[in-house]
Motif scaffolding. Structure first.
Motif, PDB file in Angstrom:
ATOM      1  N   SER A 173      43.961  38.272  53.202  1.00  0.00           N
ATOM      2  CA  SER A 173      43.590  38.715  54.191  1.00  0.00           C
ATOM      3  C   SER A 173      43.484  40.352  54.007  1.00  0.00           C
ATOM      4  N   SER A 174      42.795  41.096  54.368  1.00  0.00           N
ATOM      5  CA  SER A 174      43.290  42.533  54.658  1.00  0.00           C
ATOM      6  C   SER A 174      43.755  42.949  56.381  1.00  0.00           C
ATOM      7  N   GLY A 175      44.846  43.512  57.019  1.00  0.00           N
ATOM      8  CA  GLY A 175      45.181  43.660  57.270  1.00  0.00           C
ATOM      9  C   GLY A 175      44.379  44.733  58.866  1.00  0.00           C
ATOM     10  N   ALA A 176      43.795  45.329  57.908  1.00  0.00           N
ATOM     11  CA  ALA A 176      42.659  46.449  58.792  1.00  0.00           C
ATOM     12  C   ALA A 176      41.831  45.978  59.414  1.00  0.00           C
ATOM     13  N   GLU A 177      41.343  44.270  59.204  1.00  0.00           N
ATOM     14  CA  GLU A 177      40.493  43.214  60.253  1.00  0.00           C
ATOM     15  C   GLU A 177      41.260  42.934  61.232  1.00  0.00           C
ATOM     16  N   VAL A 178      42.480  42.554  60.834  1.00  0.00           N
ATOM     17  CA  VAL A 178      43.458  42.387  61.977  1.00  0.00           C
ATOM     18  C   VAL A 178      44.339  42.414  62.928  1.00  0.00           C
ATOM     19  N   ILE A 179      44.761  43.262  62.284  1.00  0.00           N
ATOM     20  CA  ILE A 179      45.519  44.475  63.243  1.00  0.00           C
ATOM     21  C   ILE A 179      45.205  45.267  64.381  1.00  0.00           C
ATOM     22  N   PRO A 180      45.617  45.443  64.957  1.00  0.00           N
ATOM     23  CA  PRO A 180      44.994  46.417  66.606  1.00  0.00           C
ATOM     24  C   PRO A 180      45.548  47.476  65.771  1.00  0.00           C
ATOM     25  N   HIS A 237      27.595  47.109  60.910  1.00  0.00           N
ATOM     26  CA  HIS A 237      28.188  47.627  60.074  1.00  0.00           C
ATOM     27  C   HIS A 237      28.732  46.151  59.951  1.00  0.00           C
ATOM     28  N   PHE A 238      28.902  45.266  61.274  1.00  0.00           N
ATOM     29  CA  PHE A 238      29.103  43.661  61.195  1.00  0.00           C
ATOM     30  C   PHE A 238      28.904  43.006  59.806  1.00  0.00           C
ATOM     31  N   PHE A 239      27.560  42.945  60.192  1.00  0.00           N
ATOM     32  CA  PHE A 239      26.473  42.267  58.807  1.00  0.00           C
ATOM     33  C   PHE A 239      27.299  42.815  57.151  1.00  0.00           C
ATOM     34  N   LEU A 240      27.719  44.188  56.880  1.00  0.00           N
ATOM     35  CA  LEU A 240      28.233  44.297  55.833  1.00  0.00           C
ATOM     36  C   LEU A 240      29.662  43.688  55.278  1.00  0.00           C
ATOM     37  N   MET A 241      29.993  44.079  56.753  1.00  0.00           N
ATOM     38  CA  MET A 241      31.453  42.898  56.955  1.00  0.00           C
ATOM     39  C   MET A 241      31.186  41.657  56.121  1.00  0.00           C
ATOM     40  N   ASN A 242      30.256  41.219  56.198  1.00  0.00           N
ATOM     41  CA  ASN A 242      29.667  39.509  56.023  1.00  0.00           C
ATOM     42  C   ASN A 242      28.853  38.964  54.827  1.00  0.00           C
ATOM     43  N   THR A 243      28.359  39.923  53.853  1.00  0.00           N
ATOM     44  CA  THR A 243      27.953  40.246  53.089  1.00  0.00           C
ATOM     45  C   THR A 243      28.607  41.139  51.311  1.00  0.00           C
ATOM     46  N   TRP A 244      29.259  41.696  51.659  1.00  0.00           N
ATOM     47  CA  TRP A 244      29.350  42.755  50.735  1.00  0.00           C
ATOM     48  C   TRP A 244      30.752  42.762  50.806  1.00  0.00           C
ATOM     49  N   ASN A 245      31.615  42.426  49.946  1.00  0.00           N
ATOM     50  CA  ASN A 245      32.321  41.857  49.688  1.00  0.00           C
ATOM     51  C   ASN A 245      34.063  43.573  49.306  1.00  0.00           C
ATOM     52  N   ASP A 246      33.178  44.696  48.593  1.00  0.00           N
ATOM     53  CA  ASP A 246      34.130  45.978  48.160  1.00  0.00           C
ATOM     54  C   ASP A 246      33.603  46.488  49.373  1.00  0.00           C
ATOM     55  N   TYR A 247      32.742  46.181  50.198  1.00  0.00           N
ATOM     56  CA  TYR A 247      32.512  47.332  51.554  1.00  0.00           C
ATOM     57  C   TYR A 247      34.011  46.920  52.264  1.00  0.00           C
ATOM     58  N   ARG A 248      34.055  45.198  52.887  1.00  0.00           N
ATOM     59  CA  ARG A 248      34.766  44.381  53.397  1.00  0.00           C
ATOM     60  C   ARG A 248      36.662  45.351  53.221  1.00  0.00           C
ATOM     61  N   THR A 249      36.709  44.989  52.002  1.00  0.00           N
ATOM     62  CA  THR A 249      38.348  45.292  51.597  1.00  0.00           C
ATOM     63  C   THR A 249      38.325  46.560  51.650  1.00  0.00           C
ATOM     64  N   ARG A 251      36.576  49.867  52.195  1.00  0.00           N
ATOM     65  CA  ARG A 251      35.911  50.485  52.886  1.00  0.00           C
ATOM     66  C   ARG A 251      36.398  50.882  54.467  1.00  0.00           C
ATOM     67  N   ASN A 252      35.829  49.282  55.178  1.00  0.00           N
ATOM     68  CA  ASN A 252      35.933  48.610  55.835  1.00  0.00           C
ATOM     69  C   ASN A 252      38.052  49.360  56.836  1.00  0.00           C
ATOM     70  N   THR A 253      37.776  50.135  58.317  1.00  0.00           N
ATOM     71  CA  THR A 253      39.179  49.960  58.902  1.00  0.00           C
ATOM     72  C   THR A 253      38.394  49.682  60.403  1.00  0.00           C
ATOM     73  N   LYS A 254      37.521  48.435  60.749  1.00  0.00           N
ATOM     74  CA  LYS A 254      37.670  48.343  61.690  1.00  0.00           C
ATOM     75  C   LYS A 254      38.267  46.800  61.824  1.00  0.00           C
ATOM     76  N   THR A 255      38.816  46.339  62.939  1.00  0.00           N
ATOM     77  CA  THR A 255      39.915  44.779  63.213  1.00  0.00           C
ATOM     78  C   THR A 255      38.543  44.200  63.124  1.00  0.00           C
ATOM     79  N   TRP A 256      38.380  43.113  64.011  1.00  0.00           N
ATOM     80  CA  TRP A 256      37.147  41.759  63.547  1.00  0.00           C
ATOM     81  C   TRP A 256      37.073  42.504  65.222  1.00  0.00           C
ATOM     82  N   THR A 257      37.615  42.849  66.610  1.00  0.00           N
ATOM     83  CA  THR A 257      37.828  42.718  67.560  1.00  0.00           C
ATOM     84  C   THR A 257      36.790  43.833  68.119  1.00  0.00           C
TER      85      THR A 257
END
Length: 301
Positions: free
Chosen positions: A236-243, A69-81, A83-89
């Motif tokens: 930035s996406s709030g899903a990435e940074v707001i716990p 999942h972390f790999f996809l976040m860093n390589t696939w822009n649409d997945y990151r912006t 589909r992702n619902t997880k914070t970096w933490t």
């Protein structure tokens, strides 16, 4: 300011030359830049997880299923912006093999630095104190100066005390805001600014009622001190940074159709999405956070 960290090696050619000569129990790699991820295969360690660079295809790749999942976040822009619902933490914990349960940040500010900040802000006033953190790691994350001036003027006129902060590269902007908002000393008690060390900067949010910030170091300091924050989100996406467990953050998002873009910008890097976040909305958000804390100012019943 973290007692669990024994040593910090800034990433440069010296660290890159030194690390392959050392041995570790584990390596956790959270950086997608080839220059950093390319070190992973050359470091001696019993266990490795995260991102590495190289392999048969000379590209970035994930080490282990937990890093997928972390790999996809860093390589696939649409997945990151989209589909992702997880914070970096959450993702860091997963890559390392742990479950994130809302553990707080570890930050222990030196007492001397905290004392200097107390002295800077001491004035006997009971005005609600709002920190305007103007910095940003990328130009596209920065709110326009005219918006900071508009928000600062409204807050000051409504009886709030302002504390202006930013990083070393934001000095000219901070000085301009301080000069224009303080009105050549006429509002010196209600507008505060000083060049701070990193330790003093880390101490400051604990002495403020609300922080207004973009997606930057200042926002994470607000989280570390559990202080209410108005978060300005452009690329930035709030899903990435707001716990998910945090209820003290009011996120104001850009109205641009291409936001968030995870910094793979359709605008070519010139920015503009932060401009669409209105100062009036930020002012309303500040008042709402203060009211929820019970620190309602007399002008805002």
């Amino acid at each position: 300011m973290n007692p669990y960290i024994d040593r910090v090696l800034p990433f440069d050619w010296q660290a890159a030359a030194q690390l392959p000569s050392e041995t570790f129990d584990a390596v956790y790699s959270f950086e997608r830049a080839p220059s950093a991820a390319g070190l992973v295969d050359r470091i001696h360690a019993t266990h490795k997880a995260g991102l590495a660079y190289g392999g048969p295809h000379n590209s970035l790749y994930a080490i282990g299923a937990a890093a997928r999942h972390f790999f996809l976040m860093n390589t696939w822009n649409d997945y990151r912006t989209r589909r992702n619902t997880k914070t970096w933490t959450e993702l860091y914990f997963e890559v390392a093999g742990y479950r994130y349960d809302g553990e707080p940040y570890v930050l222990r500010v030196p007492p001397a630095a905290d004392g200097r900040v107390r002295a800077l802000l001491a004035d006997g006033t009971d005005m609600p104190r709002v920190c305007l953190n103007v910095g940003g790691s990328l130009p596209t994350k920065i709110w326009p100066v005219r918006h900071w001036l508009s928000l600062g003027t409204t807050l000051r006129e409504q009886g709030y005390q302002l504390v202006i902060t930013g990083g070393p590269t934001d000095r000219s902007v901070c000085e301009r805001l301080h000069q224009e908002l303080s009105g050549d000393g006429a509002h010196s008690r209600s507008v505060r600014y000083a060049q701070l060390s990193i330790e003093e900067f880390a101490a400051l949010p604990a002495h403020c009622d609300v922080i207004v910030s973009g997606d930057s170091f200042g926002f994470h300091l607000a989280l570390a001190h559990e202080r209410p924050c108005v978060l300005l989100l452009g690329p930035s996406s709030g899903a990435e940074v707001i716990p998910k467990h945090v209820t003290t953050v009011t996120a104001l998002r850009s109205s641009s159709a291409c936001s968030p873009c995870a910094h793979q910008v359709a605008c070519g890097g010139v920015g503009g999405c932060m401009d669409t976040i209105e100062p009036d909305d930020a002012f309303t958000a500040v008042g709402g956070l203060l009211a929820r804390r019970g620190a309602v100012h007399r002008s805002h019943p």
